[in-house]
Every structure is written in C-alpha cells, then in structure tokens.
Design an enzyme around this catalytic site. Sequence first.
Site, PDB file in Angstrom:
ATOM      1  N   GLY A  14       0.814  -1.229   0.000  1.00  0.00           N
ATOM      2  CA  GLY A  14       0.000   0.000   0.000  1.00  0.00           C
ATOM      3  C   GLY A  14       0.836   1.262   0.000  1.00  0.00           C
ATOM      4  N   ALA A  88       2.226   1.638   9.634  1.00  0.00           N
ATOM      5  CA  ALA A  88       1.462   0.387   9.757  1.00  0.00           C
ATOM      6  C   ALA A  88       0.065   0.680  10.288  1.00  0.00           C
ATOM      7  CB  ALA A  88       2.191  -0.571  10.711  1.00  0.00           C
ATOM      8  N   ILE A  90      -4.337  -0.895  10.329  1.00  0.00           N
ATOM      9  CA  ILE A  90      -5.386  -1.827   9.890  1.00  0.00           C
ATOM     10  C   ILE A  90      -6.752  -1.163  10.077  1.00  0.00           C
ATOM     11  CG2 ILE A  90      -4.108  -3.935  10.455  1.00  0.00           C
ATOM     12  CD1 ILE A  90      -5.847  -4.104  13.061  1.00  0.00           C
ATOM     13  N   THR A  91      -7.762  -1.737   9.444  1.00  0.00           N
ATOM     14  CA  THR A  91      -9.143  -1.340   9.740  1.00  0.00           C
ATOM     15  C   THR A  91      -9.902  -2.566  10.248  1.00  0.00           C
ATOM     16  OG1 THR A  91      -9.764  -1.798   7.452  1.00  0.00           O
ATOM     17  CG2 THR A  91      -9.361   0.504   8.002  1.00  0.00           C
ATOM     18  N   GLY A 148     -18.919   3.832  11.038  1.00  0.00           N
ATOM     19  CA  GLY A 148     -18.315   2.495  11.105  1.00  0.00           C
ATOM     20  C   GLY A 148     -16.844   2.499  11.491  1.00  0.00           C
ATOM     21  N   TYR A 152     -10.967   3.240  14.419  1.00  0.00           N
ATOM     22  CA  TYR A 152      -9.940   3.755  13.500  1.00  0.00           C
ATOM     23  C   TYR A 152      -9.786   5.270  13.645  1.00  0.00           C
ATOM     24  CZ  TYR A 152      -7.599   4.231   8.908  1.00  0.00           C
ATOM     25  OH  TYR A 152      -6.724   4.509   7.883  1.00  0.00           O
ATOM     26  N   PRO A 182      -3.779  11.204   4.806  1.00  0.00           N
ATOM     27  CA  PRO A 182      -4.283  10.933   3.457  1.00  0.00           C
ATOM     28  C   PRO A 182      -5.805  10.861   3.452  1.00  0.00           C
ATOM     29  CG  PRO A 182      -2.691   9.239   4.170  1.00  0.00           C
ATOM     30  CD  PRO A 182      -3.101  10.032   5.378  1.00  0.00           C
ATOM     31  N   TYR A 184      -8.746   9.152   0.668  1.00  0.00           N
ATOM     32  CA  TYR A 184      -8.946   7.780   0.182  1.00  0.00           C
ATOM     33  C   TYR A 184      -7.943   7.485  -0.935  1.00  0.00           C
ATOM     34  CZ  TYR A 184     -13.025   7.146   3.102  1.00  0.00           C
ATOM     35  OH  TYR A 184     -13.846   6.984   4.193  1.00  0.00           O
ATOM     36  N   VAL A 185      -7.093   6.496  -0.669  1.00  0.00           N
ATOM     37  CA  VAL A 185      -5.988   6.157  -1.575  1.00  0.00           C
ATOM     38  C   VAL A 185      -6.299   4.802  -2.213  1.00  0.00           C
ATOM     39  CG1 VAL A 185      -3.480   5.890  -1.706  1.00  0.00           C
ATOM     40  CG2 VAL A 185      -4.485   7.285   0.121  1.00  0.00           C
TER      41      VAL A 185
HETATM   42  N1  CAA Z   1     -23.990   6.206   6.584  1.00  0.00           N
HETATM   43  C1  CAA Z   1     -25.185   6.156   7.200  1.00  0.00           C
HETATM   44  N2  CAA Z   1     -25.782   5.010   7.618  1.00  0.00           N
HETATM   45  C2  CAA Z   1     -25.119   3.852   7.384  1.00  0.00           C
HETATM   46  C3  CAA Z   1     -23.859   3.847   6.741  1.00  0.00           C
HETATM   47  C4  CAA Z   1     -23.301   5.089   6.338  1.00  0.00           C
HETATM   48  N3  CAA Z   1     -22.101   5.151   5.715  1.00  0.00           N
HETATM   49  N4  CAA Z   1     -23.424   2.555   6.680  1.00  0.00           N
HETATM   50  C5  CAA Z   1     -24.403   1.803   7.238  1.00  0.00           C
HETATM   51  N5  CAA Z   1     -25.407   2.582   7.666  1.00  0.00           N
HETATM   52  C6  CAA Z   1     -26.621   2.162   8.374  1.00  0.00           C
HETATM   53  C7  CAA Z   1     -27.277   0.945   7.718  1.00  0.00           C
HETATM   54  O1  CAA Z   1     -28.173   1.345   6.736  1.00  0.00           O
HETATM   55  C8  CAA Z   1     -27.918   0.256   8.899  1.00  0.00           C
HETATM   56  O2  CAA Z   1     -29.106   0.946   9.201  1.00  0.00           O
HETATM   57  P1  CAA Z   1     -30.302   0.175   9.931  1.00  0.00           P
HETATM   58  O3  CAA Z   1     -29.782  -0.344  11.228  1.00  0.00           O
HETATM   59  O4  CAA Z   1     -31.347   1.227  10.070  1.00  0.00           O
HETATM   60  O5  CAA Z   1     -30.675  -0.937   8.994  1.00  0.00           O
HETATM   61  C9  CAA Z   1     -26.959   0.519  10.040  1.00  0.00           C
HETATM   62  O6  CAA Z   1     -26.218   1.715   9.671  1.00  0.00           O
HETATM   63  C10 CAA Z   1     -25.994  -0.625  10.270  1.00  0.00           C
HETATM   64  O7  CAA Z   1     -25.449  -0.960   8.991  1.00  0.00           O
HETATM   65  P2  CAA Z   1     -24.624  -2.275   8.781  1.00  0.00           P
HETATM   66  O8  CAA Z   1     -25.302  -3.421   9.442  1.00  0.00           O
HETATM   67  O9  CAA Z   1     -24.260  -2.395   7.343  1.00  0.00           O
HETATM   68  O10 CAA Z   1     -23.330  -1.879   9.616  1.00  0.00           O
HETATM   69  P3  CAA Z   1     -21.989  -2.652   9.706  1.00  0.00           P
HETATM   70  O11 CAA Z   1     -21.556  -2.554  11.095  1.00  0.00           O
HETATM   71  O12 CAA Z   1     -22.065  -4.001   9.132  1.00  0.00           O
HETATM   72  O13 CAA Z   1     -20.965  -1.840   8.798  1.00  0.00           O
HETATM   73  C11 CAA Z   1     -19.982  -0.287   7.358  1.00  0.00           C
HETATM   74  C12 CAA Z   1     -21.224  -0.631   8.171  1.00  0.00           C
HETATM   75  C13 CAA Z   1     -19.626  -1.471   6.448  1.00  0.00           C
HETATM   76  C14 CAA Z   1     -18.804  -0.004   8.266  1.00  0.00           C
HETATM   77  C15 CAA Z   1     -20.323   0.907   6.509  1.00  0.00           C
HETATM   78  O14 CAA Z   1     -20.764   1.930   7.348  1.00  0.00           O
HETATM   79  C16 CAA Z   1     -19.148   1.432   5.730  1.00  0.00           C
HETATM   80  O15 CAA Z   1     -18.700   0.816   4.793  1.00  0.00           O
HETATM   81  N6  CAA Z   1     -18.649   2.606   6.151  1.00  0.00           N
HETATM   82  C17 CAA Z   1     -17.523   3.226   5.509  1.00  0.00           C
HETATM   83  C18 CAA Z   1     -16.274   2.727   6.112  1.00  0.00           C
HETATM   84  C19 CAA Z   1     -15.086   3.381   5.510  1.00  0.00           C
HETATM   85  O16 CAA Z   1     -15.121   4.410   4.863  1.00  0.00           O
HETATM   86  N7  CAA Z   1     -13.948   2.758   5.752  1.00  0.00           N
HETATM   87  C20 CAA Z   1     -12.730   3.268   5.223  1.00  0.00           C
HETATM   88  C21 CAA Z   1     -11.780   2.129   5.103  1.00  0.00           C
HETATM   89  S1  CAA Z   1     -10.280   2.599   4.271  1.00  0.00           S
HETATM   90  C22 CAA Z   1      -9.537   3.567   5.383  1.00  0.00           C
HETATM   91  O17 CAA Z   1      -9.902   3.677   6.514  1.00  0.00           O
HETATM   92  C23 CAA Z   1      -8.349   4.311   4.878  1.00  0.00           C
HETATM   93  C24 CAA Z   1      -8.460   5.732   5.231  1.00  0.00           C
HETATM   94  O18 CAA Z   1      -7.714   6.172   6.068  1.00  0.00           O
HETATM   95  C25 CAA Z   1      -9.397   6.588   4.521  1.00  0.00           C
END
Ligand code: CAA
Length: 245
Positions: A14, A88, A90-91, A148, A152, A182, A184-185
Amino acid sequence: MNQRVALVTGGTGGIGEAICKRFIDDGYKVVAAYNNKEKAEAWQAVQRQAGLDINIVYCPVTDFDACGVAIKWVEDHVGPIDILVNNAGITKDGAFKKMTAERWDAVIDTNLNSVFNMTRQVFEGMMERGFGRIINISSINGQMGQFGQCNYSAAKAGMHGFTKSLARETARKGVTVNTLSPGYVATPMVMAIAEEVRQQIEQGIPMGRLSTAEEIAHGVSFLASELSSYTTGSELSINGGLFMH
Ligand code: CAA
C-alpha cells in the site's frame, strides 16, 4: 554526509511501499518493517529485480520489545535511524453498536500503540545526533470521522495529538514530528470497502477520484527532507479536497 537511514513500518504494501520506493529515489537507505515474513521476502525479491535495494526487518508493531529488537537490528546492520515513518495500520470497521472490544483493541494497538512502541525507542537517539524526522501516517477519518470507524478514527486522531506533544519536546534538537493525513488512496485497504459505499465516497471527493499512493509518498518525502527543518507539529492533508479545514 552519510546517507540517511529511513525505517517505514508497514513498508511492504500500500502506501508504505510507495514511501519506500520514493525514499530510494530520494537517496536514503531504506528499511521496510513487516509483519508477514513470506510476503515480505517475496516483495523484497520483486523490488530487487526492479533494481531497488530495500532492506526488510520483522517488526510486529504491537509488541514493544519486538520493536526494540527490530530497531536494534536496523541500527547494527544499516545505521542509526534518521527518519521513522509510522505507517502500519489496519481497519476493523463496523457500526459502533456492533463494535467488539476485540475490534477496538486491535485497531488501537496496531494504529496508535504502535506509534509509542516505535517512536519511544528511536527519538532519543535522533535528539542526541541532532537530526530526526518522525512522520505519522494518520487519515482524513481521524479529522472528520466516518460511519463504522469509531476505533480507527480514534486511533488516527490520537496520532495527531501525539505528534503535537512530541513536536514540542523535540523542537530544539533538530527532530521534527509531523502527521500526514491521506484521504482515500487506491490501496487494497480502500478497495476492500463495499463497492457501493466506495463509489459514494468517490463521488463526494472534489477531485472525483482516489489518490495514488505515490501522491501520498510525495508528501512524506517533503516532510522527511532536510529543507523541511521548520515544519513540525503540523498535519499535512492530502485528500483531493474531501476535507478542508
Ligand atoms: N452512513 C449512514 N448510515 C449507514 C452507513 C453510512 N455510511 N453505513 C451503514 N449505515 C446504516 C445501515 O443502513 C444500517 O441501518 P439500519 O440499522 O437502520 O438498517 C446501520 O447503519 C448498520 O449498517 P450495517 O449493518 O451495514 O453496519 P456494519 O456494522 O455491518 O458496517 C460499514 C457498516 C460497512 C462499516 C459501513 O458503514 C461502511 O462501509 N462505512 C464506511 C467505512 C469506511 O469508509 N472505511 C474506510 C476504510 S479505508 C480507510 O480507513 C483508509 C483511510 O484512512 C481513509
């Protein structure tokens, strides 16, 4: 002057990989710290085939003593560490109502406690030698939060609090401490986000695209350079305009 020595945690993939390669271009001796031996050895072989001589060292960043062993190996075999990149990370994403103590601890340990484990064991040497660069790779989500990512975001915001405090302690000794945040990469970590969610995120980025890892490494190169001697305690945002503050 001797070639500077740079140690990059999470260096074999990465953003870390791009930082290692950029540091080679910048003329440093580079060590990539890894957690997975097999993957790291294969990675090193690929780099060597491409003409890049990058050292690797086993360094599980959640273990203070093991970090000490890795740091000693670098000092003995490569040289005193001039540049430390705490990269280093993780998510373990999930809505907070589903967040377990295991997910919380894993992310805080790997992304934040690691910064203590590494930095604590290199910064005094840097101060004694009168030069050092500590660069903490944080995240836009430590600045603005993300659904979510309570674990992190807390870890990544914590990195910047750490940066600002340590920068004060090292400011008169030639050691700078900075955070790079950063957006989103295009790395495996971001590509692992559900397609639909990722597309939504991309649409919200003023530049309309993800960053390349090289665009992040360019910022790291800036912070590491001799000429960045007056930049300390800062947070460099590289996020395509997604969070302006
Ligand atoms: N915004 C608003 N509501 C959301 C939502 C969001 N982004 N994601 C889920 N919800 C809602 C759902 O609709 C659900 O609603 P109900 O309970 O009313 O049905 C509730 O929240 C729970 O949803 P899930 O069961 O899907 O929740 P989950 O715990 O399984 O996971 C998630 C949700 C997958 C984390 C999702 O929110 C998501 O993908 N979020 C973005 C995460 C993200 O951006 N991660 C970045 C990773 S990369 C990184 O971190 C590098 C960096 O530095 C940028």
